[in-house]
Design an enzyme around this catalytic site. Sequence first.
Site, PDB file in Angstrom:
ATOM      1  N   ARG A   1      26.434  64.893  -6.980  1.00  0.00           N
ATOM      2  CA  ARG A   1      26.381  63.831  -7.989  1.00  0.00           C
ATOM      3  C   ARG A   1      25.897  64.467  -9.289  1.00  0.00           C
ATOM      4  O   ARG A   1      24.775  64.978  -9.371  1.00  0.00           O
ATOM      5  CB  ARG A   1      25.440  62.718  -7.528  1.00  0.00           C
ATOM      6  CG  ARG A   1      25.388  61.518  -8.449  1.00  0.00           C
ATOM      7  CD  ARG A   1      24.503  60.426  -7.850  1.00  0.00           C
ATOM      8  NE  ARG A   1      24.423  59.267  -8.730  1.00  0.00           N
ATOM      9  CZ  ARG A   1      23.545  59.110  -9.704  1.00  0.00           C
ATOM     10  NH1 ARG A   1      22.649  60.070  -9.938  1.00  0.00           N
ATOM     11  NH2 ARG A   1      23.543  58.016 -10.449  1.00  0.00           N
TER      12      ARG A   1
ATOM     13  N   LYS B   1      17.293  66.574 -12.881  1.00  0.00           N
ATOM     14  CA  LYS B   1      16.178  65.871 -12.268  1.00  0.00           C
ATOM     15  C   LYS B   1      14.831  66.435 -12.744  1.00  0.00           C
ATOM     16  O   LYS B   1      14.730  67.568 -13.222  1.00  0.00           O
ATOM     17  CB  LYS B   1      16.283  65.966 -10.738  1.00  0.00           C
ATOM     18  CG  LYS B   1      17.362  65.075 -10.130  1.00  0.00           C
ATOM     19  CD  LYS B   1      16.925  63.624 -10.130  1.00  0.00           C
ATOM     20  CE  LYS B   1      17.968  62.675  -9.570  1.00  0.00           C
ATOM     21  NZ  LYS B   1      18.071  62.731  -8.110  1.00  0.00           N
TER      22      LYS B   1
END
Length: 287
Positions: A256, A222
Amino acid sequence: MTLQLGRHAFSDEATLMMAIVNRTPDSFYDKGATWAEDKAFERVSLVVEQGAEIVDIGGIKAAPGVEIDAAEEKARVVDFVARVREAFPGLVISVDTWRAEVGRAVCAAGADVLNDAWGGADPELVDAAAEAGAAIVCTHTGGVTPRTRPYRLEYDDVVAAAIHDTVAYAERAIAAGVDPASVVIDPAHDFGKNTFHSLEVTRRLGEMVATGYPVLVSLSNKDFVGESLDVPVGERLTGTLAATAVCALAGARIYRVHEVVETRQTVDMIETIAGRRLPKRAIRGLQ
């Protein structure tokens, strides 16, 4: 409480790897490496071999880009879900969508989980999950429009906001008929958040765990990791695993991920340090 993901049940101490499979030509991480259906299926086969309990199939990248309508999204994911369901009956299939129309179609094809990355933008998604007996992931996005980037969002307390919104979403899903054991919450790192918000959510994840709902975290590569370390997308594994360790210690249940093996080892090590998991082998000083 047993975690029920569609037709699959997991004990309350289980930690689960959710491997990302992008059916998009323009995904931020793999740049469309699994756009072709056979390449996507090879990815599913690989992550299953690596031990992933869940695959998360997505037909639209999260970032702004070409408009993808519901018909095109379904064309990308529905038949693929059916193919994966037939090939891997023991695998949990999740679909990353915010649209109820798509949710109904993928559940009919065999999906177990609707992973709504956009915080209930389509209020009927909970009905789609309830009708199919599917699980749902309830995220916090600060109310942003799907596929838009956050801009100068402010929170008095980002963690309190994440708890309030995800729990409210969870309660709405249960009221619609979703099994309480099939509701997962997700602070949604980077979605509706700047880097400081995502770092605070990571630091205080235990407060979300304390709600009693199983917590999913999507940390892999991210931007908050990239900005914290000033590294590009392809060089964020170490930072991702550091954030993963913090979330694991706090008690996150589902991860995830792009990298299954590395994340599994990180989570298992933290679970073992925390005393929630026994070592696989412990003979040192005993023989």
